[in-house]
Design a protein around this motif. Structure first.
Motif, PDB file in Angstrom:
ATOM      1  N   UNK A  48      10.800  27.269  73.659  1.00 58.66           N
ATOM      2  CA  UNK A  48      12.040  27.737  73.004  1.00 58.66           C
ATOM      3  C   UNK A  48      11.975  29.120  72.392  1.00 58.66           C
ATOM      4  N   UNK A  49      10.701  29.872  72.531  1.00 58.47           N
ATOM      5  CA  UNK A  49      10.606  31.136  72.267  1.00 58.47           C
ATOM      6  C   UNK A  49      11.296  31.707  73.489  1.00 58.47           C
ATOM      7  N   UNK A  50      11.146  31.503  74.629  1.00 58.46           N
ATOM      8  CA  UNK A  50      11.606  32.013  75.853  1.00 58.46           C
ATOM      9  C   UNK A  50      13.250  32.047  75.864  1.00 58.46           C
ATOM     10  N   UNK A  51      13.685  30.842  75.573  1.00 57.67           N
ATOM     11  CA  UNK A  51      15.060  30.332  75.564  1.00 57.67           C
ATOM     12  C   UNK A  51      15.644  31.177  74.398  1.00 57.67           C
ATOM     13  N   UNK A  52      15.005  31.546  73.486  1.00 61.84           N
ATOM     14  CA  UNK A  52      15.774  32.445  72.124  1.00 61.84           C
ATOM     15  C   UNK A  52      15.651  33.776  72.713  1.00 61.84           C
ATOM     16  N   UNK A  53      14.504  34.294  73.216  1.00 61.70           N
ATOM     17  CA  UNK A  53      14.176  35.591  73.685  1.00 61.70           C
ATOM     18  C   UNK A  53      15.534  35.692  74.480  1.00 61.70           C
ATOM     19  N   UNK A  54      15.759  35.370  75.292  1.00 61.48           N
ATOM     20  CA  UNK A  54      16.435  35.387  76.533  1.00 61.48           C
ATOM     21  C   UNK A  54      18.036  35.058  76.542  1.00 61.48           C
ATOM     22  N   UNK A  55      18.478  33.968  75.468  1.00 64.17           N
ATOM     23  CA  UNK A  55      19.615  33.582  75.094  1.00 64.17           C
ATOM     24  C   UNK A  55      20.326  32.660  76.090  1.00 64.17           C
ATOM     25  N   UNK A  56      19.554  32.033  76.900  1.00 64.89           N
ATOM     26  CA  UNK A  56      20.205  30.932  77.598  1.00 64.89           C
ATOM     27  C   UNK A  56      20.366  29.894  77.004  1.00 64.89           C
ATOM     28  N   UNK A  57      21.217  28.729  77.474  1.00 61.53           N
ATOM     29  CA  UNK A  57      21.599  27.522  76.617  1.00 61.53           C
ATOM     30  C   UNK A  57      20.332  26.572  76.938  1.00 61.53           C
ATOM     31  N   UNK A  58      19.993  25.723  76.014  1.00 59.94           N
ATOM     32  CA  UNK A  58      18.995  24.903  76.154  1.00 59.94           C
ATOM     33  C   UNK A  58      19.313  23.543  75.597  1.00 59.94           C
ATOM     34  N   UNK A  59      18.492  22.657  76.125  1.00 61.00           N
ATOM     35  CA  UNK A  59      18.578  21.213  75.651  1.00 61.00           C
ATOM     36  C   UNK A  59      17.130  20.728  75.392  1.00 61.00           C
TER      37      UNK A  59
END
Lengths: 546, 546
Positions: free
Chosen positions: A337-348
């Motif tokens: 989650x931290x990575x997805x938030x750092x980078x701003x990509x979509x996630x599920x």
């Protein structure tokens, strides 16, 4: 004479796009005052066209496209690569050739003599080697034109037989031109400069070298076209990993002894980074897709691939799917989650417990009384594979494979599970190199969470699992793998270097037993001198080192 | 002089087994009174060794094995194929060679000149072509020894350049021997007899030809070693699809004009049947497994594969898994059960509803509001793939892939679903040929239920689905595919034969778009002149016919 080097990104078999691009760059070269513009080897059809070459229709389309290009060569001449028919009906059907176009037509045809048939290359499968060589006269200058490998057989090479240049030099040419499709590996740019410089020096001629750029599925061309003076000194270097067109004055190259401000070379990791970005971009662009999906585990491999994909395609175009199981540690989900938030990509977030329970029930009768083992571990990986492929099918995302080279080598991965994907992004990058890539990606700011980098690698398919439970530490493993894969060393030779016998035998056995898995993995972006895929063709049912 | 032809089944890289087998057959030939025993091309290491050849250690092991064989050649001479080093350090590192062994040592080395580098062959990747040729003198006779392809370049071949025989004939040999590794395809036995007969006739010499038998993963060698007299008449033929050793008296071949009782040739379907049985057997035996698993749908493809597997491995060693979904028709389960009962293999029924429901729930949020489509169809196929792989992992069964060539061609299959498996049994057999195979299997009694043969093919992934909903009828489809794949015809050429333009374009587009799927399919047993796999190397991200 002014010579333009056109270093372009072609698309295999896309005659419309390639022809348009070539014609546009002829026009551009003209506006820049060039007398001659040089395109790469097999520029008309893209390289490598592989068995497309076995279709007569494909060869006709190449010729038609080149005739179209010829029409635009009126106040400018052009050299462009394409396959041409061998009309003698002796030997192979084709030549790997180049047209010299001027006055709106084909004025000369040059054919390749030395046909690489090793590693990823299969040229002798298609082409007859040329045996006659002739220079091209243009604007009072005599050009010795050769194609790629034709200059690689120089006499400090132990395999030296003879080179087309040994014939061409007898006609006293004024300059050499070499058109190439020379694929990237992190060792290859230095080697290329060395070999080409040796040629310029040996034949005492200025040398103009044009490479392609762009990725063709797994093979990445890095560009870096070159100009040398007659003493073998490097005078100019085109961009790496980008299209470029530059015009050079032959007089100046011949006569001005200015020193080329040789830019600092990129490190191996920087080169690998740039190559992978280009590899991802071209895979998507050339197959007509824009969005990627991948499973994000909280581990370093998927984190690095996610970061590369976001850089290549834009974070908006990347969907990261977190699929925790009952064996996933709490920090894994948080790291992902931290990575997805750092980078701003979509996630599920799609937990897989329900799927795992369903398989337990479906298989309850067949597996009655048998303990949890590899079968159940793999089921979890395959549920994840099925989920990301469902996302791919539903939304038109392309699935990126996140296996690294160390895992691919020893078969530490689940076929149809984490080994799924359309393209293997880091399958030619050893685990120890993946850590370096992660640090490079984090150079300016923390994109990949530090915890992802520092925690012990784990597949998390059973309680408290660590990679080091079943594999040696990666720094040892990768060194042995490098000896075996890149340097083609067998058991005895590696042991002789001081590695423990049982360890070496165990690793080489794992590598060779995993061949059946690698046969079914996605194509892998090639960044090393020896990648898994077309460049390494091993028997599956063999018994060597097993 | 009495010559024994030893037609054996080798295992790539298994020096222990190959050497033992060769030595045993030297002893057998001796007891049968032979003066000379002839083994096949690269018999020492098995063919094709592929990139094993790039390991120095592998080449040393080949030589050690041959030296061991030499010790057994005391009252008998022997010809045996192996790779040898090219000590000149010019060109490629190796020769594809044969040792002539007598008096316990290597008396002569013969090297191959014509190196097949097309279809499944990559010999120029490894070997330097021979340029010097010399006959071997033995017991008052002069032998012109050549290796496989060396005899295929005869002068009714339009590509004829020259053959090593054109040199060897100058030394006035008494006989020709050719050692080969000539893979099976259903067209190849007749062709082989024609080419070899033409050689015997052309050079007016008796010809002894030894082929291998056995499958090496996907490539199947059918044996059928041959003897011709100096007029090109066939005098003897060894077994097909079985090991064999026969001894011939040179005098008799030279002088007795008896007519060979040429046995009736097998039909294409009979040959394909026997080849697939051998292909399955050798895959299992050489990889050390005995039990197979496959999904049994009630359709014809899995039924035929199940019948072949039971014949190859014994019904006791085959586990058929029936995995009905809510879209499976009642008759499908019954047809599958009937087959399992007819044939006596193990079976399990594992309905997939629970798995399908679990994926529906897991993906409910991500897929909210979107209709059932290809994504859900594929999930079912992937649940089945996961179940049969779990059975494989749990019990050590090897998964057989049941995709046919028509499906593989147009991409009508689910990657990581029904495209899973260790080996593709009928991936080189078009759907129309699968029906013929089914009828052949049923020749003596009904093994495959008639209903499986007569009902319209369906993937049963949505209600009332039929293959013909999205594909043309198989008799038309297969004809167009044959033109494109086997005969390498492009769009215009196929349309010119009278097929409808939109149909041809649609099919060729499907074939070329499915390349990314085929890259990840299992190796496919090769029975045709052009199979998917190593023999057909197409770009993935290309744009020709798409």
């Amino acid at each position: 004479m002014k010579i333009a080097l056109a270093q372009l990104n072609y698309h295999i078999g896309n005659f419309e796009a390639n022809t348009k691009k070539i014609i546009e760059h002829i026009a551009l070269a003209k506006t820049k005052g060039a007398d001659l513009v040089v395109f790469a080897e097999l520029a008309i059809c893209g390289y490598p066209p592989r068995d497309f070459l076995e279709f007569d229709e494909f060869i006709s389309l190449c010729n038609e496209a080149a005739q179209e290009v010829a029409k635009h060569c009126k106040d400018i001449a052009c050299i462009v690569g394409l396959p041409v028919k061998n009309d003698v009906l002796q030997g192979k059907d084709l030549f790997n050739a180049a047209y010299f176009l001027a006055d709106g037509k084909v004025k000369a045809i040059t054919k390749k003599a030395l046909l690489p048939t090793y590693d990823v290359f299969d040229e002798y499968r298609y082409f007859e080697p040329a045996t006659n060589f002739q220079c091209i006269d243009f604007k009072g200058k005599r050009i010795a034109l050769t194609i790629c490998e034709d200059l690689w057989n120089i006499n400090d090479n132990p395999l030296y037989v003879s080179s087309p240049m040994d014939e061409l030099i007898k006609e006293q040419p004024d300059l050499m031109i070499n058109i190439a499709a020379s694929p990237f590996s992190y060792t290859h740019d230095d080697e290329r400069i060395k070999v080409l410089s040796a040629n310029a020096k040996k034949y005492h001629l200025p040398l103009f070298y044009v490479n392609q750029i762009g990725a063709q599925t797994e093979i990445i061309f890095d560009g870096g076209s070159l100009v040398f003076d007659a003493e073998g000194a490097l005078k100019a270097e085109l961009k790496y990993f980008a299209e470029d067109l530059q015009v050079f004055d032959l007089d100046e190259i011949e006569n001005v002894r200015n020193k080329y401000p040789h830019p600092e070379r990129l490190t191996d990791i920087e080169q690998i980074h740039d190559a992978l970005i280009l590899g991802i971009q071209d895979y998507f662009r050339k197959s007509g897709f824009s969005k990627a999906v991948l499973g994000l585990s909280g581990g370093i491999d998927s984190a690095v691939v996610c970061a590369l994909a976001c850089k290549a395609l834009g974070a908006d175009n990347v969907m990261a799917v977190l699929m925790p199981s009952k064996f996933s540690s709490g920090h894994s989900v948080q790291d992902a989650l931290d990575l997805a938030n750092n980078i701003g990509c979509m996630h599920e977030i799609i937990p897989i417990k329900e799927g795992a329970d369903a398989f337990d029930h479906m298989l309850a009768n067949a597996f009655k009384g048998l303990p949890f083992n590899l079968a159940e571990e793999n089921i979890q990986a395959r549920i994840r594979g099925t989920i990301v492929m469902a996302m791919s099918n539903k939304f038109g995302y392309i699935l990126l494979n996140t296996s690294n080279k160390s895992e691919c080598a020893v078969g530490y991965g689940t076929l149809y599970g984490d080994m799924c994907g359309a393209i293997g992004v880091i399958g030619d990058v050893y685990k120890t190199q993946v850590f370096e890539l992660a640090k490079y990606i984090n150079k300016e700011r923390e994109i990949i969470p530090i915890n992802t980098i520092v925690k012990p690698p784990s597949a998390e398919l059973r309680p408290d699992q660590k990679d080091s439970d079943s594999l040696p530490e990666y720094d040892v493993l990768d060194k042995i793998l490098y000896q075996h894969i890149e340097l083609k060393q067998g058991t005895a030779a590696i042991i002789a270097q001081g590695y423990e016998e049982t360890l070496v035998k165990r690793i080489l056995r794992m590598v060779n037993i995993a061949e059946f898995k690698r046969y079914q993995t996605p194509p892998i972006l090639r960044v090393s001198p020896k990648a898994f895929g077309m460049g390494r063709r091993m028997p599956i049912v063999g018994k060597y080192m097993i």
